[in-house]
Scaffold this motif. Structure first.
Motif, PDB file in Angstrom:
ATOM      1  N   GLU A 161       0.860  -1.548  -0.059  1.00 45.91           N
ATOM      2  CA  GLU A 161      -0.054  -0.021  -0.023  1.00 45.91           C
ATOM      3  C   GLU A 161       0.805   1.419  -0.058  1.00 45.91           C
ATOM      4  O   GLU A 161       0.547   2.277  -0.795  1.00 45.91           O
ATOM      5  N   LEU A 162       1.826   1.428   0.941  1.00 47.42           N
ATOM      6  CA  LEU A 162       2.629   2.559   1.058  1.00 47.42           C
ATOM      7  C   LEU A 162       3.483   2.818  -0.234  1.00 47.42           C
ATOM      8  O   LEU A 162       3.216   3.873  -0.823  1.00 47.42           O
ATOM      9  N   TYR A 163       4.335   1.881  -0.518  1.00 47.27           N
ATOM     10  CA  TYR A 163       5.343   2.248  -1.485  1.00 47.27           C
ATOM     11  C   TYR A 163       4.818   2.452  -3.038  1.00 47.27           C
ATOM     12  O   TYR A 163       4.943   3.535  -3.692  1.00 47.27           O
ATOM     13  N   SER A 180      16.015  -6.361   5.787  1.00 46.54           N
ATOM     14  CA  SER A 180      15.047  -7.699   5.556  1.00 46.54           C
ATOM     15  C   SER A 180      16.006  -9.000   5.558  1.00 46.54           C
ATOM     16  O   SER A 180      15.874  -9.821   6.314  1.00 46.54           O
ATOM     17  N   GLY A 181      17.168  -8.629   4.826  1.00 48.52           N
ATOM     18  CA  GLY A 181      17.998  -9.682   4.535  1.00 48.52           C
ATOM     19  C   GLY A 181      18.875 -10.119   5.717  1.00 48.52           C
ATOM     20  O   GLY A 181      18.761 -11.245   6.162  1.00 48.52           O
ATOM     21  N   ALA A 182      19.114  -9.179   6.557  1.00 48.81           N
ATOM     22  CA  ALA A 182      19.936  -9.250   7.766  1.00 48.81           C
ATOM     23  C   ALA A 182      19.005  -9.889   8.756  1.00 48.81           C
ATOM     24  O   ALA A 182      19.507 -10.901   9.379  1.00 48.81           O
ATOM     25  N   HIS A 233      16.649   2.165  14.023  1.00 52.13           N
ATOM     26  CA  HIS A 233      17.252   3.523  13.298  1.00 52.13           C
ATOM     27  C   HIS A 233      16.223   3.425  12.044  1.00 52.13           C
ATOM     28  O   HIS A 233      15.902   4.695  11.666  1.00 52.13           O
ATOM     29  N   ARG A 234      15.975   2.381  11.289  1.00 54.16           N
ATOM     30  CA  ARG A 234      15.021   2.294  10.180  1.00 54.16           C
ATOM     31  C   ARG A 234      13.505   2.740  10.650  1.00 54.16           C
ATOM     32  O   ARG A 234      12.983   3.629   9.872  1.00 54.16           O
ATOM     33  N   VAL A 293      12.807   1.377  -0.288  1.00 56.05           N
ATOM     34  CA  VAL A 293      12.784   0.093  -0.858  1.00 56.05           C
ATOM     35  C   VAL A 293      13.855  -0.569  -0.957  1.00 56.05           C
ATOM     36  O   VAL A 293      14.244  -1.655  -0.727  1.00 56.05           O
ATOM     37  N   ASP A 294      14.853   0.187  -1.637  1.00 61.22           N
ATOM     38  CA  ASP A 294      16.274  -0.535  -1.727  1.00 61.22           C
ATOM     39  C   ASP A 294      16.921  -0.758  -0.417  1.00 61.22           C
ATOM     40  O   ASP A 294      17.318  -1.802  -0.102  1.00 61.22           O
ATOM     41  N   ASP A 295      16.794   0.219   0.552  1.00 58.71           N
ATOM     42  CA  ASP A 295      17.380   0.143   1.799  1.00 58.71           C
ATOM     43  C   ASP A 295      16.927  -1.121   2.644  1.00 58.71           C
ATOM     44  O   ASP A 295      17.498  -1.727   3.406  1.00 58.71           O
ATOM     45  N   MET A 296      15.660  -1.442   2.677  1.00 61.56           N
ATOM     46  CA  MET A 296      14.804  -2.328   3.446  1.00 61.56           C
ATOM     47  C   MET A 296      15.415  -3.693   2.793  1.00 61.56           C
ATOM     48  O   MET A 296      15.272  -4.510   3.837  1.00 61.56           O
ATOM     49  N   GLY A 297      15.692  -3.825   1.531  1.00 61.47           N
ATOM     50  CA  GLY A 297      16.227  -5.370   1.178  1.00 61.47           C
ATOM     51  C   GLY A 297      17.271  -5.525   2.176  1.00 61.47           C
ATOM     52  O   GLY A 297      17.311  -6.915   2.542  1.00 61.47           O
TER      53      GLY A 297
END
Length: 151
Positions: free
Chosen positions: A57-59, A85-87, A120-121, A78-82
């Protein structure tokens, strides 16, 4: 989109992350490790629910903004969240109850770092991303009002 839902999820994520971080610092027993895994599971569920709303919804709304700066902001998030999320996915899979007990010190260190990254996120989203969404909603409402007024 009502960003208050996302903000409420942030509060839950921070509560769970804080509890996990606090437990990681003092963890000693199998029971502590079991509780840590319970907190990790609850936090994983909260994160997945939160990301589903952001991604669904947001992005999409922000990516279709008429303002290039808003579209770029959304893409940056979006790029940063990858990476985050991976970590998290790696951490969640790697730290079984047995591994937590066998390497308590490392678990505490890794948990502290990951919780810091999550905090931080969350703060960045609250400070920049959600205000951008609220502004987009306000512009959209104003545009609709103008359309109705000119009909």
């Amino acid at each position: 989109m009502d960003v208050e839902i996302l903000k409420a999820q942030h509060r839950r994520i921070i509560r769970l992350a804080s509890a996990l971080g606090g437990l990681a610092e003092v963890l000693k027993t199998q029971e502590d490790a079991a509780r840590a895994r319970e907190l990790m599971s609850a936090l994983n569920t909260a994160l997945l629910e939160h990301l589903a709303i952001e991604d669904g919804e947001l992005y999409p709304v922000l990516m279709t903004s008429e303002e290039p700066s808003v579209r770029q902001l959304a893409q940056d998030y979006v790029d940063d969240m990858g990476a985050v999320s991976g970590a998290w996915a790696h951490y969640f899979e790697e730290w079984s109850q047995a591994r937590i007990v066998s390497d308590r010190s490392r678990f505490a260190t890794v948990t502290k770092g990951l919780i810091g990254a999550l905090a931080h996120r969350v703060a960045r989203e609250d400070d920049t991303l959600y205000p951008a969404m609220e502004a987009a909603d306000a512009r959209s409402a104003a545009s609709r009002d103008e359309d109705v007024g000119s009909s």
